[in-house]
Design a protein around this motif. Structure first.
Motif, PDB file in Angstrom:
ATOM      1  N   UNK A 192       0.779  -1.119   0.000  1.00 44.29           N
ATOM      2  CA  UNK A 192      -0.005  -0.016  -0.022  1.00 44.29           C
ATOM      3  C   UNK A 192       0.892   1.248  -0.177  1.00 44.29           C
ATOM      4  N   UNK A 193       0.249   2.416  -0.384  1.00 43.43           N
ATOM      5  CA  UNK A 193       0.891   3.720  -0.115  1.00 43.43           C
ATOM      6  C   UNK A 193       0.079   4.596   0.953  1.00 43.43           C
ATOM      7  N   UNK A 194       0.683   4.760   2.012  1.00 38.99           N
ATOM      8  CA  UNK A 194       0.077   5.692   2.995  1.00 38.99           C
ATOM      9  C   UNK A 194       0.481   6.843   3.269  1.00 38.99           C
ATOM     10  N   UNK A 195      -0.380   7.900   3.208  1.00 37.67           N
ATOM     11  CA  UNK A 195      -0.015   9.364   3.677  1.00 37.67           C
ATOM     12  C   UNK A 195       0.047   9.424   5.160  1.00 37.67           C
ATOM     13  N   UNK A 196       1.174   9.846   5.732  1.00 37.20           N
ATOM     14  CA  UNK A 196       1.099  10.207   7.359  1.00 37.20           C
ATOM     15  C   UNK A 196       0.821  11.494   7.504  1.00 37.20           C
ATOM     16  N   UNK A 197      -0.353  11.697   8.338  1.00 36.66           N
ATOM     17  CA  UNK A 197      -0.663  12.949   8.511  1.00 36.66           C
ATOM     18  C   UNK A 197      -0.101  13.653   9.682  1.00 36.66           C
ATOM     19  N   UNK A 198       0.291  15.042   9.598  1.00 35.00           N
ATOM     20  CA  UNK A 198       0.750  15.792  10.449  1.00 35.00           C
ATOM     21  C   UNK A 198      -0.136  16.091  11.758  1.00 35.00           C
ATOM     22  N   UNK A 199      -1.403  16.391  11.538  1.00 33.45           N
ATOM     23  CA  UNK A 199      -2.144  16.636  12.874  1.00 33.45           C
ATOM     24  C   UNK A 199      -2.158  15.582  13.761  1.00 33.45           C
ATOM     25  N   UNK A 200      -1.832  15.970  14.941  1.00 30.01           N
ATOM     26  CA  UNK A 200      -1.684  15.073  16.096  1.00 30.01           C
ATOM     27  C   UNK A 200      -3.030  14.254  16.480  1.00 30.01           C
ATOM     28  N   UNK A 201      -3.968  14.862  15.989  1.00 27.48           N
ATOM     29  CA  UNK A 201      -5.436  14.123  16.385  1.00 27.48           C
ATOM     30  C   UNK A 201      -5.711  13.241  15.287  1.00 27.48           C
ATOM     31  N   UNK A 202      -4.928  13.116  14.283  1.00 29.14           N
ATOM     32  CA  UNK A 202      -5.430  12.365  13.390  1.00 29.14           C
ATOM     33  C   UNK A 202      -4.825  10.666  13.610  1.00 29.14           C
ATOM     34  N   UNK A 203      -5.759  10.075  13.846  1.00 27.95           N
ATOM     35  CA  UNK A 203      -5.656   8.785  14.157  1.00 27.95           C
ATOM     36  C   UNK A 203      -6.095   8.003  12.978  1.00 27.95           C
ATOM     37  N   UNK A 204      -5.234   7.417  12.189  1.00 31.11           N
ATOM     38  CA  UNK A 204      -5.098   6.545  11.151  1.00 31.11           C
ATOM     39  C   UNK A 204      -5.558   4.963  11.351  1.00 31.11           C
ATOM     40  N   UNK A 205      -6.557   4.580  10.770  1.00 34.09           N
ATOM     41  CA  UNK A 205      -6.781   3.099  10.728  1.00 34.09           C
ATOM     42  C   UNK A 205      -5.462   2.307  10.472  1.00 34.09           C
ATOM     43  N   UNK A 206      -5.540   1.242  11.253  1.00 35.14           N
ATOM     44  CA  UNK A 206      -4.428   0.330  10.957  1.00 35.14           C
ATOM     45  C   UNK A 206      -4.009  -0.304   9.914  1.00 35.14           C
ATOM     46  N   UNK A 207      -5.465  -0.625   9.169  1.00 37.89           N
ATOM     47  CA  UNK A 207      -5.656  -1.332   7.888  1.00 37.89           C
ATOM     48  C   UNK A 207      -5.522  -0.374   6.724  1.00 37.89           C
ATOM     49  N   UNK A 208      -4.972  -0.475   5.905  1.00 39.92           N
ATOM     50  CA  UNK A 208      -4.716   0.264   4.798  1.00 39.92           C
ATOM     51  C   UNK A 208      -6.004   0.505   4.004  1.00 39.92           C
ATOM     52  N   UNK A 209      -6.821  -0.563   3.894  1.00 42.59           N
ATOM     53  CA  UNK A 209      -7.731  -0.596   3.107  1.00 42.59           C
ATOM     54  C   UNK A 209      -9.223   0.239   3.872  1.00 42.59           C
ATOM     55  N   UNK A 210      -9.112   0.461   5.305  1.00 38.39           N
ATOM     56  CA  UNK A 210      -9.988   1.449   5.786  1.00 38.39           C
ATOM     57  C   UNK A 210      -9.465   2.766   6.116  1.00 38.39           C
ATOM     58  N   UNK A 211      -8.479   2.974   5.531  1.00 36.86           N
ATOM     59  CA  UNK A 211      -7.984   4.524   5.831  1.00 36.86           C
ATOM     60  C   UNK A 211      -7.949   5.290   4.453  1.00 36.86           C
ATOM     61  N   UNK A 212      -8.660   6.506   4.713  1.00 40.78           N
ATOM     62  CA  UNK A 212      -8.871   7.078   3.509  1.00 40.78           C
ATOM     63  C   UNK A 212      -7.671   7.970   3.219  1.00 40.78           C
ATOM     64  N   UNK A 213      -6.648   7.764   3.656  1.00 42.07           N
ATOM     65  CA  UNK A 213      -5.346   8.438   3.599  1.00 42.07           C
ATOM     66  C   UNK A 213      -4.353   7.568   2.968  1.00 42.07           C
ATOM     67  N   UNK A 214      -4.833   6.260   2.575  1.00 39.99           N
ATOM     68  CA  UNK A 214      -4.024   5.244   1.930  1.00 39.99           C
ATOM     69  C   UNK A 214      -4.911   4.658   0.768  1.00 39.99           C
ATOM     70  N   UNK A 215      -3.832   4.015  -0.206  1.00 42.54           N
ATOM     71  CA  UNK A 215      -4.513   3.268  -1.237  1.00 42.54           C
ATOM     72  C   UNK A 215      -3.746   1.873  -1.110  1.00 42.54           C
ATOM     73  N   UNK A 216      -4.352   0.772  -1.558  1.00 42.90           N
ATOM     74  CA  UNK A 216      -3.737  -0.458  -1.655  1.00 42.90           C
ATOM     75  C   UNK A 216      -3.661  -1.033  -2.956  1.00 42.90           C
ATOM     76  N   UNK A 217      -2.412  -1.896  -2.952  1.00 40.25           N
ATOM     77  CA  UNK A 217      -2.046  -2.416  -4.238  1.00 40.25           C
ATOM     78  C   UNK A 217      -2.500  -3.835  -4.206  1.00 40.25           C
ATOM     79  N   UNK A 218      -2.136  -4.550  -5.287  1.00 35.09           N
ATOM     80  CA  UNK A 218      -2.345  -5.952  -5.471  1.00 35.09           C
ATOM     81  C   UNK A 218      -3.131  -6.271  -6.727  1.00 35.09           C
ATOM     82  N   UNK A 219      -3.076  -7.268  -7.357  1.00 36.01           N
ATOM     83  CA  UNK A 219      -3.753  -7.772  -8.818  1.00 36.01           C
ATOM     84  C   UNK A 219      -3.254  -6.714  -9.894  1.00 36.01           C
ATOM     85  N   UNK A 220      -1.862  -6.510  -9.969  1.00 36.40           N
ATOM     86  CA  UNK A 220      -1.463  -5.807 -11.038  1.00 36.40           C
ATOM     87  C   UNK A 220      -1.399  -4.315 -10.701  1.00 36.40           C
ATOM     88  N   UNK A 221      -2.178  -3.856  -9.661  1.00 40.41           N
ATOM     89  CA  UNK A 221      -2.181  -2.311  -9.356  1.00 40.41           C
ATOM     90  C   UNK A 221      -1.169  -1.885  -8.432  1.00 40.41           C
TER      91      UNK A 221
END
Length: 290
Positions: A192-221
């Motif tokens: 995956x590619x995950x963008x790490x947020x600067x805001x201290x209050x930005x709690x990002x989900x552990x799973x990239x497929x649930x994180x709007x600040x991340x895109x997931x790879x696989x199947x040629x993508x």
């Protein structure tokens, strides 16, 4: 007259690449051939300042070859920093593979390089190697990622994005709001590619497929030759911006793209995957972007 690297233009050609030695840098030109790794083709050429090199090695390679490698300083190259040791040996842009009968010549240039290195193994305080040029974009499994130098945008695919991402809507992240990038190779599980947020209050989900600040790879993508240069360019921009950078406004979206998204939204609504309220709210958000 002795032969020295100070004579600009000295070239050492190997498989898939050639190194041109200059007084203060090494210009690496990658071949465009069909057998050349796609990452090398995407990079084209790269200038590596000598201050970005920590050491030089020359070792035996496979099947009658030798390998000349420049060891990059930690933090000097955004591409290698983003890769975080995940590149396969054959895709390492700092390796030059040569026929074994050129070992003596390779050893000569290795010694010349070592004599000119003035830095130690201390991490570089800033990036010394230029990042891949933008604008950049690639298709991940769950969305399209775009970077225009000011902001990273994710546009979700209704066929691949999780309900959490679809409900969060398309995303745009100004560089100034980011603290870094996390790239996990598509050649391993849960790439995956995950963008790490600067805001201290930005709690990002552990799973990239649930994180709007991340895109997931696989199947040629999200292949390495597309997603890694993208990650490196974003990382370089984040470092350059610093904490006091001014956020740039998100670019206006293409009306045809808005119409396409509304059509997909309607299909999800008809299928019962989004509620009437979610449909109305999201449609209003999309129309507001025109």
């Amino acid at each position: 007259m002795p032969h020295t690297m100070a004579r600009m233009g000295d070239v050492l050609a190997g498989f898939h690449a050639a190194w041109e030695f200059e007084s203060d840098s090494v210009l690496i030109r990658f071949e465009r051939g069909i057998r050349t790794p796609k990452l090398f083709q995407a990079l084209g050429e790269r200038r590596i300042p000598l201050e970005a090199i920590a050491a030089v090695t020359l070792t035996p390679g496979k099947r009658g070859t030798v390998v000349l490698r420049a060891v990059p300083r930690a933090g000097a190259d955004p591409l290698m920093e983003a890769a975080a040791g995940q590149l396969k040996e054959g895709c390492d842009p700092y390796r030059l593979v040569l026929p074994a009968d050129r070992e003596t010549l390779a050893e000569y240039y290795a010694d010349e390089l070592r004599d000119r290195l003035t830095t130690d193994d201390e991490p570089a305080e800033r990036h010394l190697v230029d990042p891949p040029a933008g604008p950049l974009h690639f298709k991940a499994y769950d969305g399209k990622a775009s970077f225009d130098g000011r902001a990273v945008s994710f546009r979700w695919f209704w066929t691949g994005a999780s309900s959490a991402k679809w409900k969060a809507g398309d995303q745009s992240f100004p560089v100034a709001d980011l603290s870094g990038v996390e790239w996990r190779s598509p050649e391993v599980f849960e790439g995956h590619l995950r963008l790490l947020r600067r805001a201290p209050a930005a709690q990002q989900p552990a799973q990239a497929d649930q994180d709007p600040a991340a895109v997931v790879f696989g199947l040629g993508y999200g292949p390495v030759h597309e997603s890694l240069p993208f990650a490196a360019a974003v990382l370089a921009a984040v470092r350059s911006a610093g904490p006091t950078a001014v956020a740039a406004p998100a670019p206006r979206r293409d009306p045809a793209d808005i119409a396409d998204r509304i059509r997909h939204l309607g299909e999800l609504h008809e299928a019962g995957l989004v509620t009437d309220e979610e449909f109305s709210s999201k449609k209003a958000e999309l129309l507001a972007e025109l």
